[in-house]
Design a protein around this motif. Structure first.
Motif, PDB file in Angstrom:
ATOM      1  N   ALA A 195     -18.187 -13.018   5.711  1.00  0.00           N
ATOM      2  CA  ALA A 195     -19.406 -13.777   5.437  1.00  0.00           C
ATOM      3  C   ALA A 195     -19.201 -14.803   4.327  1.00  0.00           C
ATOM      4  O   ALA A 195     -19.893 -15.830   4.302  1.00  0.00           O
ATOM      5  N   HIS A 196     -18.255 -14.544   3.423  1.00  0.00           N
ATOM      6  CA  HIS A 196     -18.136 -15.400   2.243  1.00  0.00           C
ATOM      7  C   HIS A 196     -16.810 -16.150   2.151  1.00  0.00           C
ATOM      8  O   HIS A 196     -16.662 -17.016   1.281  1.00  0.00           O
ATOM      9  N   PHE A 197     -15.871 -15.832   3.043  1.00  0.00           N
ATOM     10  CA  PHE A 197     -14.573 -16.501   3.041  1.00  0.00           C
ATOM     11  C   PHE A 197     -14.251 -16.976   4.457  1.00  0.00           C
ATOM     12  O   PHE A 197     -14.648 -16.352   5.434  1.00  0.00           O
ATOM     13  N   GLU A 198     -13.503 -18.061   4.536  1.00  0.00           N
ATOM     14  CA  GLU A 198     -13.142 -18.608   5.844  1.00  0.00           C
ATOM     15  C   GLU A 198     -12.008 -17.836   6.492  1.00  0.00           C
ATOM     16  O   GLU A 198     -11.985 -17.633   7.703  1.00  0.00           O
ATOM     17  N   ARG A 199     -11.051 -17.406   5.672  1.00  0.00           N
ATOM     18  CA  ARG A 199      -9.886 -16.707   6.188  1.00  0.00           C
ATOM     19  C   ARG A 199      -9.194 -15.974   5.050  1.00  0.00           C
ATOM     20  O   ARG A 199      -9.526 -16.162   3.876  1.00  0.00           O
ATOM     21  N   ALA A 200      -8.207 -15.165   5.414  1.00  0.00           N
ATOM     22  CA  ALA A 200      -7.427 -14.443   4.412  1.00  0.00           C
ATOM     23  C   ALA A 200      -5.951 -14.526   4.771  1.00  0.00           C
ATOM     24  O   ALA A 200      -5.568 -14.268   5.926  1.00  0.00           O
ATOM     25  N   PHE A 201      -5.152 -14.911   3.799  1.00  0.00           N
ATOM     26  CA  PHE A 201      -3.701 -14.946   3.941  1.00  0.00           C
ATOM     27  C   PHE A 201      -3.136 -13.678   3.308  1.00  0.00           C
ATOM     28  O   PHE A 201      -3.404 -13.394   2.145  1.00  0.00           O
ATOM     29  N   LEU A 202      -2.341 -12.919   4.053  1.00  0.00           N
ATOM     30  CA  LEU A 202      -1.799 -11.654   3.566  1.00  0.00           C
ATOM     31  C   LEU A 202      -0.302 -11.587   3.820  1.00  0.00           C
ATOM     32  O   LEU A 202       0.177 -12.011   4.881  1.00  0.00           O
ATOM     33  N   THR A 203       0.419 -11.026   2.873  1.00  0.00           N
ATOM     34  CA  THR A 203       1.805 -10.640   3.133  1.00  0.00           C
ATOM     35  C   THR A 203       1.837  -9.160   3.471  1.00  0.00           C
ATOM     36  O   THR A 203       1.108  -8.355   2.889  1.00  0.00           O
ATOM     37  N   ILE A 204       2.707  -8.809   4.421  1.00  0.00           N
ATOM     38  CA  ILE A 204       2.852  -7.421   4.845  1.00  0.00           C
ATOM     39  C   ILE A 204       4.309  -6.994   4.625  1.00  0.00           C
ATOM     40  O   ILE A 204       5.206  -7.406   5.363  1.00  0.00           O
ATOM     41  N   PRO A 205       4.586  -6.181   3.608  1.00  0.00           N
ATOM     42  CA  PRO A 205       5.954  -5.668   3.421  1.00  0.00           C
ATOM     43  C   PRO A 205       6.360  -4.786   4.602  1.00  0.00           C
ATOM     44  O   PRO A 205       5.508  -4.134   5.227  1.00  0.00           O
ATOM     45  N   ASP A 206       7.637  -4.751   4.898  1.00  0.00           N
ATOM     46  CA  ASP A 206       8.081  -4.016   6.085  1.00  0.00           C
ATOM     47  C   ASP A 206       7.783  -2.516   5.990  1.00  0.00           C
ATOM     48  O   ASP A 206       7.480  -1.872   6.999  1.00  0.00           O
ATOM     49  N   THR A 207       7.804  -1.946   4.777  1.00  0.00           N
ATOM     50  CA  THR A 207       7.491  -0.524   4.673  1.00  0.00           C
ATOM     51  C   THR A 207       6.021  -0.247   4.994  1.00  0.00           C
ATOM     52  O   THR A 207       5.699   0.780   5.601  1.00  0.00           O
ATOM     53  N   THR A 208       5.132  -1.164   4.614  1.00  0.00           N
ATOM     54  CA  THR A 208       3.715  -1.009   4.951  1.00  0.00           C
ATOM     55  C   THR A 208       3.530  -1.096   6.460  1.00  0.00           C
ATOM     56  O   THR A 208       2.760  -0.327   7.057  1.00  0.00           O
ATOM     57  N   ARG A 209       4.245  -1.993   7.074  1.00  0.00           N
ATOM     58  CA  ARG A 209       4.176  -2.133   8.535  1.00  0.00           C
ATOM     59  C   ARG A 209       4.674  -0.859   9.221  1.00  0.00           C
ATOM     60  O   ARG A 209       4.097  -0.410  10.226  1.00  0.00           O
ATOM     61  N   GLU A 210       5.729  -0.267   8.690  1.00  0.00           N
ATOM     62  CA  GLU A 210       6.277   0.960   9.278  1.00  0.00           C
ATOM     63  C   GLU A 210       5.353   2.156   9.070  1.00  0.00           C
ATOM     64  O   GLU A 210       5.204   2.998   9.967  1.00  0.00           O
ATOM     65  N   GLN A 211       4.728   2.238   7.895  1.00  0.00           N
ATOM     66  CA  GLN A 211       3.879   3.387   7.567  1.00  0.00           C
ATOM     67  C   GLN A 211       2.527   3.333   8.264  1.00  0.00           C
ATOM     68  O   GLN A 211       1.944   4.371   8.564  1.00  0.00           O
ATOM     69  N   GLN A 212       2.024   2.120   8.508  1.00  0.00           N
ATOM     70  CA  GLN A 212       0.659   1.978   9.018  1.00  0.00           C
ATOM     71  C   GLN A 212       0.607   0.968  10.175  1.00  0.00           C
ATOM     72  O   GLN A 212      -0.096  -0.031  10.117  1.00  0.00           O
ATOM     73  N   PRO A 213       1.362   1.230  11.226  1.00  0.00           N
ATOM     74  CA  PRO A 213       1.468   0.250  12.323  1.00  0.00           C
ATOM     75  C   PRO A 213       0.131  -0.046  13.002  1.00  0.00           C
ATOM     76  O   PRO A 213      -0.122  -1.203  13.393  1.00  0.00           O
TER      77      PRO A 213
ATOM     78  N   ASP B  66       0.830  -1.203   0.000  1.00  0.00           N
ATOM     79  CA  ASP B  66       0.000   0.000   0.000  1.00  0.00           C
ATOM     80  C   ASP B  66       0.865   1.254   0.000  1.00  0.00           C
ATOM     81  O   ASP B  66       0.813   2.065   0.932  1.00  0.00           O
ATOM     82  N   PRO B  67       1.675   1.448  -1.061  1.00  0.00           N
ATOM     83  CA  PRO B  67       2.562   2.618  -1.072  1.00  0.00           C
ATOM     84  C   PRO B  67       1.815   3.940  -1.063  1.00  0.00           C
ATOM     85  O   PRO B  67       2.335   4.949  -0.582  1.00  0.00           O
ATOM     86  N   ALA B  68       0.582   3.952  -1.582  1.00  0.00           N
ATOM     87  CA  ALA B  68      -0.200   5.192  -1.595  1.00  0.00           C
ATOM     88  C   ALA B  68      -0.950   5.420  -0.291  1.00  0.00           C
ATOM     89  O   ALA B  68      -1.616   6.447  -0.121  1.00  0.00           O
ATOM     90  N   VAL B  69      -0.841   4.460   0.649  1.00  0.00           N
ATOM     91  CA  VAL B  69      -1.538   4.523   1.935  1.00  0.00           C
ATOM     92  C   VAL B  69      -3.031   4.806   1.687  1.00  0.00           C
ATOM     93  O   VAL B  69      -3.622   5.714   2.257  1.00  0.00           O
ATOM     94  N   ALA B  70      -3.629   3.971   0.839  1.00  0.00           N
ATOM     95  CA  ALA B  70      -5.017   4.194   0.439  1.00  0.00           C
ATOM     96  C   ALA B  70      -5.915   2.981   0.679  1.00  0.00           C
ATOM     97  O   ALA B  70      -7.139   3.106   0.648  1.00  0.00           O
ATOM     98  N   LEU B  71      -5.330   1.805   0.930  1.00  0.00           N
ATOM     99  CA  LEU B  71      -6.121   0.582   0.901  1.00  0.00           C
ATOM    100  C   LEU B  71      -6.865   0.258   2.195  1.00  0.00           C
ATOM    101  O   LEU B  71      -7.962  -0.311   2.159  1.00  0.00           O
ATOM    102  N   PHE B  72      -6.282   0.587   3.338  1.00  0.00           N
ATOM    103  CA  PHE B  72      -6.858   0.104   4.597  1.00  0.00           C
ATOM    104  C   PHE B  72      -8.285   0.584   4.858  1.00  0.00           C
ATOM    105  O   PHE B  72      -9.118  -0.209   5.306  1.00  0.00           O
ATOM    106  N   PRO B  73      -8.624   1.829   4.599  1.00  0.00           N
ATOM    107  CA  PRO B  73     -10.027   2.225   4.785  1.00  0.00           C
ATOM    108  C   PRO B  73     -10.987   1.401   3.932  1.00  0.00           C
ATOM    109  O   PRO B  73     -12.081   1.041   4.379  1.00  0.00           O
ATOM    110  N   HIS B  74     -10.568   1.087   2.708  1.00  0.00           N
ATOM    111  CA  HIS B  74     -11.401   0.256   1.840  1.00  0.00           C
ATOM    112  C   HIS B  74     -11.513  -1.164   2.393  1.00  0.00           C
ATOM    113  O   HIS B  74     -12.595  -1.766   2.397  1.00  0.00           O
TER     114      HIS B  74
END
Length: 257
Positions: free
Chosen positions: A29-47, A11-19
């Motif tokens: 409601a429609h999925f059991e779970r979600a697997f996500l990768t979190i790049p370290d810069t995303t973790r730093e920008q949006q802790p 999320d380099p534009a810091v735009a995705l989390f609200p969506h």
């Protein structure tokens, strides 16, 4: 068993989390779970946002270096999901921005119906962009990505979106393919398809229309013209389209990438 989502989160534009937060009820409601990768810069920008995901059992998060090539990033995530999920579980390999667009626009009901209708017998499956969906994209996007499709038609007699946006496969089959993946760039998504192209099915959908204007809050026509006039955008697409075409040519000769 409900399907699972497999999402590379960058999320380099810091735009995705609200969506993402807005569509959470539909996802759960429609999925059991979600697997996500979190790049370290995303973790730093949006802790704070990352901590919210970490505290939610619906998400399985995997940290990855922001310096990792995009193909390695995707392959790492797909490997983690394939071996963590039940072999029969259906995995939706897709992208959070396109999910948000599909679920927060007029496409919501059709998208959810397509997700809920899938069973193992219809897999693996590429959701293809319809003619009307492609019409919303910048013309340079369409022309360059369609070139790869035409190369595949010539070499294999198949009409496939090798640069897919939404691919669905059972975890067990993905486990078999992942060890064969060699590409480090974005052409690895085409490499995935090459190993299943004899059996892969396709379905044309409108909900894969261009998502960027919605995500960025921009006027669609204005942004489309900007991208069409941008040499940088054309070069960006050439950077993965040309390796994909080269990969298809090589695979047609020796059956591997």
């Amino acid at each position: 068993m409900k399907p699972a989502l497999v999402l590379p989160l960058s999320d380099p534009a810091v735009a995705l989390f609200p969506h993402l937060q807005t569509i959470m009820p539909d996802l759960k409601a429609h999925f059991e779970r979600a697997f996500l990768t979190i790049p370290d810069t995303t973790r730093e920008q949006q802790p704070e946002d990352i901590r919210l995901l970490e505290g939610d059992d619906f998400f399985s998060l995997f940290s990855i270096s922001s310096e990792a090539p995009i193909g390695d990033h995707f392959a790492f995530l797909y490997r983690q999901a394939a071996f963590a999920a039940h072999p029969k579980q259906i995995l939706h390999l897709c992208f959070p921005d396109r999910l948000s667009f599909a679920l927060r626009t007029r496409h919501r009901e059709r998208f959810l119906a397509d997700v809920d209708a899938l069973t193992g017998e219809y897999l693996p499956l590429i959701f293809h962009r319809s003619e009307s969906a492609w019409a919303t994209h910048p013309q340079n996007y369409f022309e360059l990505e369609s070139f790869v499709t035409r190369v595949g038609q010539t070499l294999f007699g198949k009409t496939l979106d090798y640069g897919w946006c939404h691919f669905v496969i059972q975890a067990g089959q993905l486990r078999e393919i992942i060890p064969q993946i060699k590409r480090h760039d974005l052409s690895m998504v085409a490499e995935l398809i090459l190993y299943v192209q004899e059996d892969v099915k396709t379905r044309v959908v409108d909900w894969l229309a261009w998502e960027d204007p919605f995500i960025l809050g921009r006027d669609a026509g204005e942004l489309k013209r900007e991208r069409e006039d941008s040499l940088e955008e054309t070069r960006k697409r050439l950077s993965y389209v040309l390796p994909m075409a080269e990969l298809l040519a090589k695979f047609s000769v020796n059956g591997k990438g």
